[in-house]
Write an enzyme that holds these catalytic residues in place. Structure first.
Site, PDB file in Angstrom:
ATOM      1  NE  ARG A  28      11.512   1.138 -30.363  1.00  0.00           N
ATOM      2  CZ  ARG A  28      11.992   0.502 -31.434  1.00  0.00           C
ATOM      3  NH1 ARG A  28      11.190   0.207 -32.438  1.00  0.00           N
ATOM      4  NH2 ARG A  28      13.249   0.177 -31.496  1.00  0.00           N
TER       5      ARG A  28
ATOM      6  CE  LYS B  67       3.138  12.257 -12.900  1.00  0.00           C
ATOM      7  NZ  LYS B  67       3.402  12.813 -11.559  1.00  0.00           N
TER       8      LYS B  67
ATOM      9  CD  GLU C 208      -3.880  10.406  -4.593  1.00  0.00           C
ATOM     10  OE1 GLU C 208      -3.692  11.632  -4.690  1.00  0.00           O
ATOM     11  OE2 GLU C 208      -2.922   9.573  -4.579  1.00  0.00           O
TER      12      GLU C 208
ATOM     13  CE  LYS D  53      -3.904  12.598 -12.521  1.00  0.00           C
ATOM     14  NZ  LYS D  53      -3.613  11.290 -11.936  1.00  0.00           N
TER      15      LYS D  53
ATOM     16  CD  GLU E 143       5.224  16.018 -12.172  1.00  0.00           C
ATOM     17  OE1 GLU E 143       4.259  15.248 -12.086  1.00  0.00           O
ATOM     18  OE2 GLU E 143       6.244  15.906 -11.482  1.00  0.00           O
TER      19      GLU E 143
ATOM     20  NE  ARG F  19       0.428  14.511 -14.304  1.00  0.00           N
ATOM     21  CZ  ARG F  19       0.143  13.502 -15.103  1.00  0.00           C
ATOM     22  NH1 ARG F  19       0.452  13.561 -16.376  1.00  0.00           N
ATOM     23  NH2 ARG F  19      -0.442  12.421 -14.645  1.00  0.00           N
TER      24      ARG F  19
ATOM     25  CG  ASN G  95       3.712  15.251  -7.362  1.00  0.00           C
ATOM     26  OD1 ASN G  95       3.191  14.162  -7.555  1.00  0.00           O
ATOM     27  ND2 ASN G  95       4.491  15.836  -8.249  1.00  0.00           N
TER      28      ASN G  95
ATOM     29  CG  HIS H 206       1.701  12.440  -3.594  1.00  0.00           C
ATOM     30  ND1 HIS H 206       0.537  13.150  -3.381  1.00  0.00           N
ATOM     31  CD2 HIS H 206       1.325  11.286  -4.202  1.00  0.00           C
ATOM     32  CE1 HIS H 206      -0.485  12.444  -3.854  1.00  0.00           C
ATOM     33  NE2 HIS H 206      -0.036  11.317  -4.355  1.00  0.00           N
TER      34      HIS H 206
ATOM     35  CG  HIS I 256       5.525   8.882  -2.712  1.00  0.00           C
ATOM     36  ND1 HIS I 256       5.783   9.533  -3.896  1.00  0.00           N
ATOM     37  CD2 HIS I 256       4.361   8.226  -2.907  1.00  0.00           C
ATOM     38  CE1 HIS I 256       4.803   9.278  -4.762  1.00  0.00           C
ATOM     39  NE2 HIS I 256       3.935   8.494  -4.178  1.00  0.00           N
TER      40      HIS I 256
ATOM     41  CG  HIS J 212      -0.562   6.169  -2.875  1.00  0.00           C
ATOM     42  ND1 HIS J 212       0.734   6.594  -3.017  1.00  0.00           N
ATOM     43  CD2 HIS J 212      -1.337   7.108  -3.474  1.00  0.00           C
ATOM     44  CE1 HIS J 212       0.750   7.725  -3.686  1.00  0.00           C
ATOM     45  NE2 HIS J 212      -0.491   8.062  -3.976  1.00  0.00           N
TER      46      HIS J 212
HETATM   47  N1  LIG Z   1      -0.476   6.956 -11.974  1.00  0.00           N
HETATM   48  C1  LIG Z   1      -0.904   7.867 -11.146  1.00  0.00           C
HETATM   49  O1  LIG Z   1      -1.157   9.012 -11.530  1.00  0.00           O
HETATM   50  C2  LIG Z   1      -1.125   7.507  -9.705  1.00  0.00           C
HETATM   51  C3  LIG Z   1      -1.829   8.378  -8.868  1.00  0.00           C
HETATM   52  C4  LIG Z   1      -2.082   7.976  -7.557  1.00  0.00           C
HETATM   53  C5  LIG Z   1      -1.626   6.735  -7.106  1.00  0.00           C
HETATM   54  N2  LIG Z   1      -0.929   5.933  -7.951  1.00  0.00           N
HETATM   55  C6  LIG Z   1      -0.476   4.609  -7.511  1.00  0.00           C
HETATM   56  O2  LIG Z   1      -1.618   3.829  -7.201  1.00  0.00           O
HETATM   57  C7  LIG Z   1      -1.263   2.833  -6.249  1.00  0.00           C
HETATM   58  C8  LIG Z   1      -2.322   2.777  -5.182  1.00  0.00           C
HETATM   59  O3  LIG Z   1      -3.544   2.419  -5.787  1.00  0.00           O
HETATM   60  P1  LIG Z   1      -4.689   1.669  -4.959  1.00  0.00           P
HETATM   61  O4  LIG Z   1      -4.917   2.372  -3.681  1.00  0.00           O
HETATM   62  O5  LIG Z   1      -5.810   1.469  -5.886  1.00  0.00           O
HETATM   63  O6  LIG Z   1      -3.965   0.300  -4.545  1.00  0.00           O
HETATM   64  P2  LIG Z   1      -4.059  -1.201  -5.063  1.00  0.00           P
HETATM   65  O7  LIG Z   1      -4.042  -1.276  -6.522  1.00  0.00           O
HETATM   66  O8  LIG Z   1      -3.033  -1.953  -4.305  1.00  0.00           O
HETATM   67  O9  LIG Z   1      -5.512  -1.644  -4.556  1.00  0.00           O
HETATM   68  C9  LIG Z   1      -5.772  -1.687  -3.181  1.00  0.00           C
HETATM   69  C10 LIG Z   1      -6.326  -3.058  -2.757  1.00  0.00           C
HETATM   70  O10 LIG Z   1      -7.677  -3.181  -3.199  1.00  0.00           O
HETATM   71  C11 LIG Z   1      -7.850  -4.398  -3.901  1.00  0.00           C
HETATM   72  N3  LIG Z   1      -8.948  -4.163  -4.831  1.00  0.00           N
HETATM   73  C12 LIG Z   1      -8.908  -3.564  -6.048  1.00  0.00           C
HETATM   74  N4  LIG Z   1     -10.140  -3.416  -6.534  1.00  0.00           N
HETATM   75  C13 LIG Z   1     -10.982  -3.956  -5.629  1.00  0.00           C
HETATM   76  C14 LIG Z   1     -12.399  -4.094  -5.564  1.00  0.00           C
HETATM   77  N5  LIG Z   1     -13.199  -3.608  -6.518  1.00  0.00           N
HETATM   78  N6  LIG Z   1     -12.948  -4.703  -4.481  1.00  0.00           N
HETATM   79  C15 LIG Z   1     -12.144  -5.164  -3.478  1.00  0.00           C
HETATM   80  N7  LIG Z   1     -10.809  -5.040  -3.469  1.00  0.00           N
HETATM   81  C16 LIG Z   1     -10.233  -4.441  -4.544  1.00  0.00           C
HETATM   82  C17 LIG Z   1      -6.505  -4.686  -4.494  1.00  0.00           C
HETATM   83  O11 LIG Z   1      -6.354  -6.043  -4.800  1.00  0.00           O
HETATM   84  C18 LIG Z   1      -5.572  -4.233  -3.375  1.00  0.00           C
HETATM   85  O12 LIG Z   1      -5.475  -5.236  -2.400  1.00  0.00           O
HETATM   86  C19 LIG Z   1       0.106   3.215  -5.728  1.00  0.00           C
HETATM   87  O13 LIG Z   1       1.056   2.337  -6.279  1.00  0.00           O
HETATM   88  C20 LIG Z   1       0.327   4.627  -6.241  1.00  0.00           C
HETATM   89  O14 LIG Z   1       1.685   4.906  -6.464  1.00  0.00           O
HETATM   90  C21 LIG Z   1      -0.675   6.293  -9.234  1.00  0.00           C
HETATM   91 ZN   LIG Z   2      -1.110   9.734  -5.128  1.00  0.00          ZN
END
Ligand SMILES: NC(=O)c1ccc[n+]([C@@H]2O[C@H](COP(=O)([O-])OP(=O)(O)OC[C@H]3O[C@@H](n4cnc5c(N)ncnc54)[C@H](O)[C@@H]3O)[C@@H](O)[C@H]2O)c1
Ligand SMILES: [Zn+2]
Length: 351
Positions: free
Chosen positions: A113, A135, A177, A216, A226, A231, A235, A238, A242, A253
């Site tokens: 938990r 999130k 972003e 943010k 939200e 908040r 989006n 998005h 998405h 993304h």
């Molecule tokens: N929680 C939230 O508020 C929020 C907000 C925006 C996006 N997201 C989520 O985030 C995800 C996208 O994140 P992302 O773009 O970081 O994708 P990701 O985590 O897939 O990373 C992108 C790529 O970069 C590689 N990588 C990571 N760090 C690295 C580094 N230092 N050097 C070289 N390669 C590296 C990873 O292995 C991957 O192949 C989506 O799933 C999206 O839904 C969440």
């Molecule tokens: Zn996003």
């Protein structure tokens, strides 16, 4: 080093952003029981550094990529936590991009938990956005982030050292972003426009990262879960982003968010939410990061995914967050067929 406090109701969170943040993380976790959750790419690049900085921590890596943001990966992380005998007061440190942050964050929220959570984001996108705000989620049954929780990390450590190994494409993804925040915040938008030639300069991106986190943090503090609707502004781009991500899945993304924002400016203009001049301004901002809007010959098929979006309150309509003016946004609910007509604009892309 920038220190940004988030005074959220569930748990306060502190973000450290700048050179030396990884050392601060190492100090914070020293002598504590911790598991570092990461992905295969980050592990390949940074395992020696992580072992040096966190000598006592367990490292668990899962295969990289959005397609692994699943129930089975989530349970593999939970299994690793059980096998290592972690308890409630142990730490989960998410070391990676947004996929690692979202998935490890959810594991931390669920295990016993709730264990203690820190985020050590390694992509630009994760540093400017996903590691902050609490999130967490996995994708489920074809819906992005369908199963998740709000769970604040107690600390976020954004160290620019990780950005040096990021491929150009991942930088563009983070810009998605950043540009979104630039549409929501007139100040940040202006800074991006004035420095359009520096959008690949890691030093400049680091200052923008701190600006985006501060923005943010301000939004999340007012509407952590939200509920009030504020908040939702985060989006922007998005709904369509998405939908395209689920439809095609080839890009990342942040790139889909850029394309989504571009398309949604036409919706804003067409629905009378903003002026043509303002829509053009936003499109120009988007195209500083995404020079060419690719063609999606089957764009209208994105409708079925847009209809699954979590923001939709009812059946058969699509909720879209639109920018009205700098710093102002509106949520518009469109009947499915009207939204699909706008999606068709993506069939030919834009040069
Ligand atoms: N929680 C939230 O508020 C929020 C907000 C925006 C996006 N997201 C989520 O985030 C995800 C996208 O994140 P992302 O773009 O970081 O994708 P990701 O985590 O897939 O990373 C992108 C790529 O970069 C590689 N990588 C990571 N760090 C690295 C580094 N230092 N050097 C070289 N390669 C590296 C990873 O292995 C991957 O192949 C989506 O799933 C999206 O839904 C969440
Ligand atoms: Zn996003």
């Amino acid at each position: 080093m920038e220190k940004i406090e988030l005074h959220t109701k569930s748990r306060p969170s502190t973000v450290f952003c700048g050179g030396g943040a990884l050392d601060l993380a190492a100090e914070y976790l020293a002598g504590k029981d911790a598991i570092l959750v990461t992905d295969s790419n980050v592990c390949r690049l940074y395992a020696p550094l992580l072992k040096e900085k966190f000598p006592a921590a367990h490292i668990f890596a899962f295969p990289a990529g959005e397609r692994h943001k699943t129930r089975s990966t989530l349970f593999s992380v939970l299994d690793a936590m059980f096998e290592r005998g972690l308890h409630r007061t142990s730490f989960v440190a998410a070391v990676g991009g947004g996929v690692v942050g979202d998935l490890a964050g959810l594991a931390a929220a669920l295990y016993m938990r709730g264990t203690r959570l820190v985020q050590i984001p390694t992509t630009l996108l994760a540093q400017v956005d996903s590691s902050v705000g609490g999130k967490t989620a996995i994708d489920y049954r074809g819906v992005k982030n369908a199963v998740g929780a709000f769970y604040q990390p107690e600390r976020v450590f954004c160290d620019p050292l990780f950005l040096q190994t990021l491929p150009a494409r991942e930088i563009r993804c983070g810009l998605g972003e950043i540009v979104k925040t630039g549409v929501l915040s007139a100040l940040i938008g202006e800074k991006i426009r004035r420095n359009a030639d520096k959008l690949h300069d890691l030093g400049f991106l680091q200052t923008l990262a701190a600006d985006c986190i501060r923005f943010k943090a301000g939004v999340v503090e007012q509407d952590e879960t939200e509920k009030s609707g504020l908040r939702k502004c985060l989006n922007l781009g998005h709904t369509t982003g998405h939908a395209l991500e689920l439809l095609c899945g080839r890009r990342s993304h942040g790139e889909y968010v850029l394309i989504g924002m571009w398309l949604e400016t036409f919706i804003a203009e067409g629905e009378g939410v903003c002026s043509h001049e303002y829509a053009e301004e936003v499109r120009a901002l988007v195209r500083l990061a995404e020079k060419r809007i690719p063609a999606f010959p089957n764009a209208q098929k994105g409708l079925e995914f847009a209809l699954l979006d979590k923001k939709n309150a009812g059946q058969g309509s699509v909720s879209v967050i639109l920018s009205k003016a700098p710093g102002e946004y509106a949520e518009v609910i469109l009947p499915a067929d009207r939204y699909a007509k706008y999606l068709a604009l993506l069939q030919g892309g834009a040069q």
